[in-house]
Scaffold this active site. Structure first.
Site, PDB file in Angstrom:
ATOM      1  CB  ALA A  10      -0.662   0.172   1.260  1.00 37.04           C
ATOM      2  N   GLY A  12       5.307   3.184   0.464  1.00 40.11           N
ATOM      3  CA  GLY A  12       6.291   3.440  -0.511  1.00 40.11           C
ATOM      4  C   GLY A  12       7.362   2.408  -1.418  1.00 40.11           C
ATOM      5  CB  ILE A  13       9.996   0.236  -0.672  1.00 34.66           C
ATOM      6  CG1 ILE A  13      10.841   0.994  -0.209  1.00 34.66           C
ATOM      7  CG2 ILE A  13      10.818  -0.822  -1.279  1.00 34.66           C
ATOM      8  CD1 ILE A  13      12.088   0.759   0.665  1.00 34.66           C
ATOM      9  CG  ASP A  32      -0.192  -2.369   3.231  1.00 33.21           C
ATOM     10  OD1 ASP A  32       0.923  -2.495   3.240  1.00 33.21           O
ATOM     11  OD2 ASP A  32       0.127  -1.944   4.198  1.00 33.21           O
ATOM     12  CG  ASP A  45      -2.120  -6.408  12.767  1.00 38.36           C
ATOM     13  OD1 ASP A  45      -0.908  -5.911  12.145  1.00 38.36           O
ATOM     14  OD2 ASP A  45      -2.536  -6.126  13.521  1.00 38.36           O
ATOM     15  CG  LEU A  46       2.121  -9.221   6.990  1.00 36.97           C
ATOM     16  CD1 LEU A  46       2.500  -8.933   5.679  1.00 36.97           C
ATOM     17  CD2 LEU A  46       1.199 -10.550   7.396  1.00 36.97           C
ATOM     18  N   GLY A  75       6.935  -3.410   6.708  1.00 35.65           N
ATOM     19  CA  GLY A  75       7.394  -2.874   8.017  1.00 35.65           C
ATOM     20  C   GLY A  75       7.503  -1.790   8.387  1.00 35.65           C
ATOM     21  CE1 TYR A 157      13.225  -0.470  11.142  1.00 33.72           C
ATOM     22  CE2 TYR A 157      15.168  -0.125  10.483  1.00 33.72           C
ATOM     23  CZ  TYR A 157      14.190  -0.560  10.130  1.00 33.72           C
ATOM     24  OH  TYR A 157      14.245   0.470   8.233  1.00 33.72           O
TER      25      TYR A 157
HETATM   26  P1  NAI Z   1       6.030   2.478   4.338  1.00 36.68           P
HETATM   27  O1  NAI Z   1       5.754   2.745   5.994  1.00 36.68           O
HETATM   28  O2  NAI Z   1       5.847   3.539   2.971  1.00 36.68           O
HETATM   29  O3  NAI Z   1       5.736   1.078   3.558  1.00 36.68           O
HETATM   30  C1  NAI Z   1       5.359   0.084   4.463  1.00 36.68           C
HETATM   31  C2  NAI Z   1       4.441  -0.614   4.404  1.00 36.68           C
HETATM   32  O4  NAI Z   1       3.925  -1.982   5.441  1.00 36.68           O
HETATM   33  C3  NAI Z   1       2.554  -0.203   4.991  1.00 36.68           C
HETATM   34  O5  NAI Z   1       2.189  -0.406   3.549  1.00 36.68           O
HETATM   35  C4  NAI Z   1       2.312  -0.617   6.207  1.00 36.68           C
HETATM   36  O6  NAI Z   1       0.983  -0.037   6.267  1.00 36.68           O
HETATM   37  C5  NAI Z   1       2.880  -1.662   5.608  1.00 36.68           C
HETATM   38  N1  NAI Z   1       2.863  -2.386   7.280  1.00 36.68           N
HETATM   39  C6  NAI Z   1       3.392  -1.720   8.434  1.00 36.68           C
HETATM   40  N2  NAI Z   1       2.861  -2.603   9.673  1.00 36.68           N
HETATM   41  C7  NAI Z   1       1.870  -3.709   9.124  1.00 36.68           C
HETATM   42  C8  NAI Z   1       1.124  -4.486   9.147  1.00 36.68           C
HETATM   43  N3  NAI Z   1       1.551  -4.975  10.899  1.00 36.68           N
HETATM   44  N4  NAI Z   1       0.559  -5.642   8.525  1.00 36.68           N
HETATM   45  C9  NAI Z   1       1.077  -5.485   7.185  1.00 36.68           C
HETATM   46  N5  NAI Z   1       1.245  -4.062   6.653  1.00 36.68           N
HETATM   47  C10 NAI Z   1       2.166  -3.943   7.601  1.00 36.68           C
HETATM   48  O7  NAI Z   1       7.466   2.532   4.184  1.00 36.68           O
HETATM   49  P2  NAI Z   1       9.151   1.756   3.124  1.00 36.68           P
HETATM   50  O8  NAI Z   1       9.945   2.834   3.978  1.00 36.68           O
HETATM   51  O9  NAI Z   1       8.244   1.626   1.998  1.00 36.68           O
HETATM   52  O10 NAI Z   1       9.008   0.363   4.240  1.00 36.68           O
HETATM   53  C11 NAI Z   1       9.272  -0.625   3.136  1.00 36.68           C
HETATM   54  C12 NAI Z   1      10.389  -1.576   3.941  1.00 36.68           C
HETATM   55  O11 NAI Z   1      11.668  -0.485   3.619  1.00 36.68           O
HETATM   56  C13 NAI Z   1      10.257  -1.548   5.749  1.00 36.68           C
HETATM   57  O12 NAI Z   1      10.699  -2.847   5.791  1.00 36.68           O
HETATM   58  C14 NAI Z   1      11.339  -0.271   6.242  1.00 36.68           C
HETATM   59  O13 NAI Z   1      12.253  -1.282   7.232  1.00 36.68           O
HETATM   60  C15 NAI Z   1      12.615  -0.621   4.732  1.00 36.68           C
HETATM   61  N6  NAI Z   1      13.527   0.450   4.923  1.00 36.68           N
HETATM   62  C16 NAI Z   1      13.399   0.994   4.992  1.00 36.68           C
HETATM   63  C17 NAI Z   1      14.066   2.894   4.819  1.00 36.68           C
HETATM   64  C18 NAI Z   1      13.700   3.952   4.155  1.00 36.68           C
HETATM   65  O14 NAI Z   1      13.758   4.400   4.421  1.00 36.68           O
HETATM   66  N7  NAI Z   1      12.694   4.182   3.894  1.00 36.68           N
HETATM   67  C19 NAI Z   1      15.464   2.077   4.995  1.00 36.68           C
HETATM   68  C20 NAI Z   1      16.158   0.774   4.796  1.00 36.68           C
HETATM   69  C21 NAI Z   1      13.853  -0.167   5.096  1.00 36.68           C
END
Ligand code: NAI
Length: 259
Positions: A10, A12-13, A32, A45-46, A75, A157
């Site tokens: 949903a 970011g990455i 998600d 909810d993971l 994450g 983390y």
């Molecule tokens: P984001 O916050 O944009 O996306 C994360 C997604 O995970 C969201 O859609 C959220 O709803 C989903 N999510 C969170 N908790 C959840 C749960 N309990 N059940 C199901 N879905 C859940 O974050 P981003 O930055 O795209 O992160 C993606 C991955 O990249 C994560 O694992 C993060 O730790 C990792 N990462 C991100 C960095 C950054 O600078 N953005 C740096 C290094 C790693």
């Protein structure tokens, strides 16, 4: 081309990974807790066992029993409301899901798992060694207790990303004979809502803003998705157990002699 399950679809990455893989002809099953965007087909909810199992069951139903890839992007970061939530999503939300879905990969010609780790995995501290061990032991209750006792989302983390990276590398060895490749992409700072929340946080904001990669800027979600797209493709057919840093040189800056 195949059927690929992507968590964190949903935002970011994860959302960018879905967009890119779909444009390459793959069929995407997004998972998600939020249902935003066009890619999320399973709301789960993971952080909970029930949520993980429902994601596994629903994926099995939607892919008709055969998957070609699992990409774990879901994450939570250091601004998460609790340290145990970080462990629940970033470690158990990956390991239980992949364990449950891996049997669906066996029939695929180019089966692949990619876990989004973090450059923070290399910042694992001595004081959270027991927390990492509880994750390796798959003792979620103990891991939750130790995460809360650490009193630090930042330490939890790093420990969660260290543990999930080591777990994925071990899995790559045990599952290779089934023709399944497992790799980790370790991003540095990437402009997403998660990263923005860290920059806006009074506890971490300054440190996060000052931690700039040698390349002089943060990454974009597309630059992480490019690496994922490569790793699931045939071009990466001999790559397994790797940790690919996509971080503008941050890991090299911090640990040039460790590789
Ligand atoms: P984001 O916050 O944009 O996306 C994360 C997604 O995970 C969201 O859609 C959220 O709803 C989903 N999510 C969170 N908790 C959840 C749960 N309990 N059940 C199901 N879905 C859940 O974050 P981003 O930055 O795209 O992160 C993606 C991955 O990249 C994560 O694992 C993060 O730790 C990792 N990462 C991100 C960095 C950054 O600078 N953005 C740096 C290094 C790693």
């Amino acid at each position: 081309m195949g059927s690929i399950a992507v968590t964190g679809s949903a935002s970011g990455i994860g959302a960018q990974v879905c967009r890119m893989l779909e444009s390459e002809g793959h069929s995407i099953i997004g998972i998600d807790q939020k249902t935003d965007g066009k890619f999320t087909r399973i709301a789960a909810d993971l952080s909970s066992k029930v949520g993980r199992q429902s994601a596994i069951d629903e994926t099995q139903r939607l892919c008709d029993g055969q998957l070609d890839g699992i990409i774990c992007c879901a994450g939570v970061g250091v601004t998460a409301p609790s340290a145990s939530l970080i462990v629940g999503v970033n470690f158990f939300g990956v390991t239980e899901l992949v364990d449950g879905l891996a049997p669906l990969l066996v029939e695929s010609e180019n089966a692949s798992v990619v876990v989004i780790g973090s450059v923070a995995a290399t910042h694992q501290q001595k004081e959270t060694a027991d927390l990492a061990q509880a994750m390796f032991d798959f003792d979620e209750q103990q891991a939750n207790r130790l995460a809360e006792a650490s009193g630090s989302t930042h330490l939890a983390y790093a420990a969660s990303k260290f543990a999930v990276t080591a777990w994925a590398r071990k899995l790559s060895v045990s599952i290779a004979s089934k023709g399944i490749r497992v790799n980790v992409v370790a991003p540095g700072a990437v402009e997403t809502p998660l990263h923005q929340a860290s920059k806006d946080d009074p506890r971490f904001g300054e440190a996060v803003k000052n931690f700039v990669a040698p390349i002089g800027r943060n990454g974009q979600p597309e630059e992480i998705a490019n690496a994922v797209s490569f790793l699931v493709s045939d071009r990466a057919s001999f790559i397994s157990g790797s940790v690919l840093f996509v971080d503008g040189g941050m890991d090299a800056m911090m640990r040039a002699k460790q590789f």
